[in-house]
Design a protein around this motif. Structure first.
Motif, PDB file in Angstrom:
ATOM      1  N   ASP A  24       0.859  -1.185   0.000  1.00 46.70           N
ATOM      2  CA  ASP A  24       0.000   0.000   0.000  1.00 46.70           C
ATOM      3  C   ASP A  24       0.892   1.230   0.000  1.00 46.70           C
ATOM      4  N   ALA A  25       0.773   2.030  -1.034  1.00 42.25           N
ATOM      5  CA  ALA A  25       1.603   3.234  -1.112  1.00 42.25           C
ATOM      6  C   ALA A  25       1.207   4.209  -0.010  1.00 42.25           C
ATOM      7  N   PRO A  26       2.177   4.741   0.729  1.00 43.81           N
ATOM      8  CA  PRO A  26       1.856   5.691   1.798  1.00 43.81           C
ATOM      9  C   PRO A  26       1.370   7.016   1.223  1.00 43.81           C
ATOM     10  N   ALA A  27       0.145   7.377   1.533  1.00 36.97           N
ATOM     11  CA  ALA A  27      -0.461   8.575   0.947  1.00 36.97           C
ATOM     12  C   ALA A  27       0.309   9.839   1.305  1.00 36.97           C
ATOM     13  N   ASP A  28       0.853   9.900   2.516  1.00 31.28           N
ATOM     14  CA  ASP A  28       1.539  11.118   2.936  1.00 31.28           C
ATOM     15  C   ASP A  28       2.819  11.357   2.138  1.00 31.28           C
ATOM     16  N   VAL A  29       3.340  10.327   1.482  1.00 35.65           N
ATOM     17  CA  VAL A  29       4.559  10.460   0.690  1.00 35.65           C
ATOM     18  C   VAL A  29       4.250  10.590  -0.796  1.00 35.65           C
ATOM     19  N   THR A  30       3.231   9.882  -1.273  1.00 39.86           N
ATOM     20  CA  THR A  30       2.979   9.805  -2.719  1.00 39.86           C
ATOM     21  C   THR A  30       1.920  10.780  -3.228  1.00 39.86           C
ATOM     22  N   ASN A  31       1.064  11.290  -2.356  1.00 38.03           N
ATOM     23  CA  ASN A  31      -0.034  12.136  -2.835  1.00 38.03           C
ATOM     24  C   ASN A  31       0.448  13.417  -3.499  1.00 38.03           C
ATOM     25  N   ASP A  32       1.417  14.072  -2.891  1.00 36.72           N
ATOM     26  CA  ASP A  32       1.874  15.354  -3.439  1.00 36.72           C
ATOM     27  C   ASP A  32       2.481  15.189  -4.833  1.00 36.72           C
ATOM     28  N   PRO A  33       3.482  14.322  -5.032  1.00 34.12           N
ATOM     29  CA  PRO A  33       4.000  14.148  -6.391  1.00 34.12           C
ATOM     30  C   PRO A  33       2.968  13.535  -7.329  1.00 34.12           C
TER      31      PRO A  33
END
Length: 252
Positions: free
Chosen positions: A133-142
């Protein structure tokens, strides 16, 4: 005369050397990870295999990543960042008042990047990786850099009364569906809420975004077949123009 011992590096210099060495290893780790991604796919990506190619024992890699999942996350962020930079550069090269040209530049840059980086496109827009599961706090911005370019185009269209209406009738039904679809977005994203776009205009933008991802994925994953589309570039141009009619209404 006895030789003088070599001067010991000062703490600041030593820290700088360590930082450069770490950055070099992290860059190599990412490069090898991308190569393995192309060879075996995201689901089969192995930290042990990556370490072997780097000439390291797997335990040594834990100084740089906590495991396969963190390596995948790094590769996902790198892919989103590279895609976002390509789209932003193309968008910046177009006359800001030409909304259709801005949309076309973003769309074409996404397609060009995806065809040049098919395995990274697959990583961010393909099948989910099992047990990851991709961590949203790391991947959402890019991951939202390209959609936010489209949001900026949509907001400018709304401000200039150039946004297209719903493409079907009755208008009340279109407004109802658009409102239900965009309710959570408008409530949770202050930028969208302040954009001036109506729910219909926002829904049209979401339709266009999903069209773009689908069109590019169909080409990257060769889902249309060689004999279905004789000129893939012409078909993509047709889809871009069709999407422009959704965003801005019929016209050139």
């Amino acid at each position: 005369m006895p030789e003088r011992p070599a001067p010991r590096p000062t703490p600041g210099r030593a820290d700088g050397i360590r930082a450069r060495n770490r950055a070099s290893i992290e860059a190599e780790l990412r490069a090898v990870g991308r190569r393995h991604l192309a060879e075996v796919g995201a689901a089969a990506l192995s930290l042990r295999s990556v370490a072997r190619e780097l000439g390291m024992v797997p335990s040594a890699l834990f100084r740089y990543v906590s495991g396969r999942d963190e390596l995948l996350t790094l590769l996902i962020v790198d892919a989103y960042t590279s895609l976002g930079e390509a789209a932003e550069a193309a968008h910046a090269a177009v006359e800001p008042t030409d909304l259709r040209a801005r949309w076309a530049a973003v769309a074409q840059s996404v397609r060009t990047w995806a065809l040049a980086h098919p395995h990274e496109w697959s990583l961010i827009f393909g099948s989910p990786v099992p047990r990851y599961d991709a961590p949203a706090d790391v991947t959402n911005d890019p991951g939202t850099r390209v959609p936010r370019l489209l949001m900026a185009i949509g907001a400018d269209a709304a401000a200039r009364s150039l946004a297209g209406p719903a493409t079907f009738t009755p208008a009340s039904r279109a407004a109802e569906l658009a409102g239900r679809a965009s309710e959570d977005l408008l409530r949770s994203d202050p930028d969208l809420a302040a954009s001036g776009m109506t729910p219909v205009e926002l829904a049209n933008g979401l339709v266009v975004w999903t069209m773009l991802v689908g069109a590019v994925s169909a080409e990257v994953f060769q889902q249309l077949g060689e004999r279905t589309i004789s000129d893939a570039e012409a078909f993509f141009d047709y889809q871009v123009a069709t999407a422009a009619a959704i965003l801005f209404g019929p016209g050139g």
